[in-house]
Motif scaffolding. Sequence first.
Motif, short mmCIF file in Angstrom:
data_model
loop_
_atom_site.label_atom_id
_atom_site.label_comp_id
_atom_site.label_asym_id
_atom_site.label_seq_id
_atom_site.Cartn_x
_atom_site.Cartn_y
_atom_site.Cartn_z
N THR A 1 65.18 -54.14 35.42
CA THR A 1 66.36 -53.30 35.23
C THR A 1 67.63 -53.92 35.79
OG1 THR A 1 65.93 -52.07 37.26
CG2 THR A 1 65.02 -51.17 35.21
N GLU B 1 61.11 -51.55 37.26
CA GLU B 1 60.77 -50.14 37.48
C GLU B 1 59.79 -49.61 36.43
OE1 GLU B 1 64.54 -48.16 37.15
OE2 GLU B 1 65.13 -48.71 39.17
N ILE B 2 59.08 -48.57 36.87
CA ILE B 2 58.34 -47.70 35.97
C ILE B 2 59.04 -46.35 36.09
CG2 ILE B 2 56.18 -46.44 35.56
CD1 ILE B 2 54.70 -48.88 36.69
N ARG B 3 59.47 -45.80 34.99
CA ARG B 3 60.16 -44.51 34.99
C ARG B 3 59.15 -43.38 34.84
NH1 ARG B 3 65.36 -43.81 36.59
NH2 ARG B 3 66.56 -45.64 36.10
N GLY B 4 59.40 -42.27 35.56
CA GLY B 4 58.52 -41.11 35.52
C GLY B 4 58.73 -40.26 34.30
N GLU C 1 60.77 -39.82 39.82
CA GLU C 1 61.87 -40.34 39.03
C GLU C 1 61.58 -41.77 38.59
OE1 GLU C 1 66.56 -41.41 39.68
OE2 GLU C 1 65.79 -39.59 40.61
N ARG C 2 61.19 -42.61 39.57
CA ARG C 2 60.86 -44.00 39.24
C ARG C 2 60.06 -44.62 40.38
NH1 ARG C 2 66.23 -44.15 40.65
NH2 ARG C 2 66.74 -45.54 42.35
N ALA D 1 59.79 -48.48 41.89
CA ALA D 1 60.49 -49.77 41.79
C ALA D 1 59.79 -50.84 42.64
CB ALA D 1 61.93 -49.61 42.25
N ARG E 1 65.62 -33.39 43.02
CA ARG E 1 65.17 -34.36 42.03
C ARG E 1 63.79 -34.87 42.42
NH1 ARG E 1 69.96 -38.34 42.49
NH2 ARG E 1 68.43 -39.76 41.63
N VAL F 1 61.69 -40.92 44.46
CA VAL F 1 61.76 -42.32 44.04
C VAL F 1 60.86 -43.10 44.99
CG1 VAL F 1 63.27 -44.33 43.88
CG2 VAL F 1 64.11 -42.09 43.17
#
Length: 149
Positions: free
Chosen positions: A134, A146-149, A109-110, A112, A70, A73
Motif C-alpha cells: 500500500t 496490508e490485509i483489509r478487514g 480494519e486492517r 499491516a 472503529r 488495526v
Amino acid sequence: MGVTLKSITRENFEAVIALEVAASQRDYVADNLYSIAESSFHPTYQPRAIYWGGEVVGFLMYESFHHNERPPVYNIFRLMVDRRHQGRGIGHSAMQCVLDEIKAQGPFERIAICYVSTNQVARDFYASLGFQETGMSEETDEVIAEIRG
C-alpha cells in the motif's frame, strides 16, 4: 507436525532467546531478547513463541491499536524462524496462525506488516498470504503491505 503459537513464559523464555536467524538475515529482524524486553513496556504488543512438534523454533510479535468506535488495526512487526528450521514452511504456517488469532478477536480494519524493499523473499512471502503493498513508511523507509478487514 503442526505449528502453534504460545505466549512467552518462564518455561519457554530461554529457548526463544537462544533462537538464531541465518547470518544473511540478521539485518532484517530484531533480536528476540530485545523484542521481549520491548513488549514489557508496551501493553499492546503480543509476543509469541512459534512451536513445531512441541519444540520452540521461532518467534513473532504483533500489536493492536483500538480506536474508539472503529475496528482495531493490527501490525505484525516481528517474525523469525530459527536457521536450523527454515525451509519447512514453518514461517508460513506461523503467519497463518497469527492471522487466525487476530481474526478470531472479531472484525478488524486492517492487518499491516513492513519489510525492507530490497527483501524480495519477504515481498513474495507476504504476498502469498494475501498482503497487498500500500505504500512506504516515511519513518522507516520500508514497504507497507496490508490485509483489509
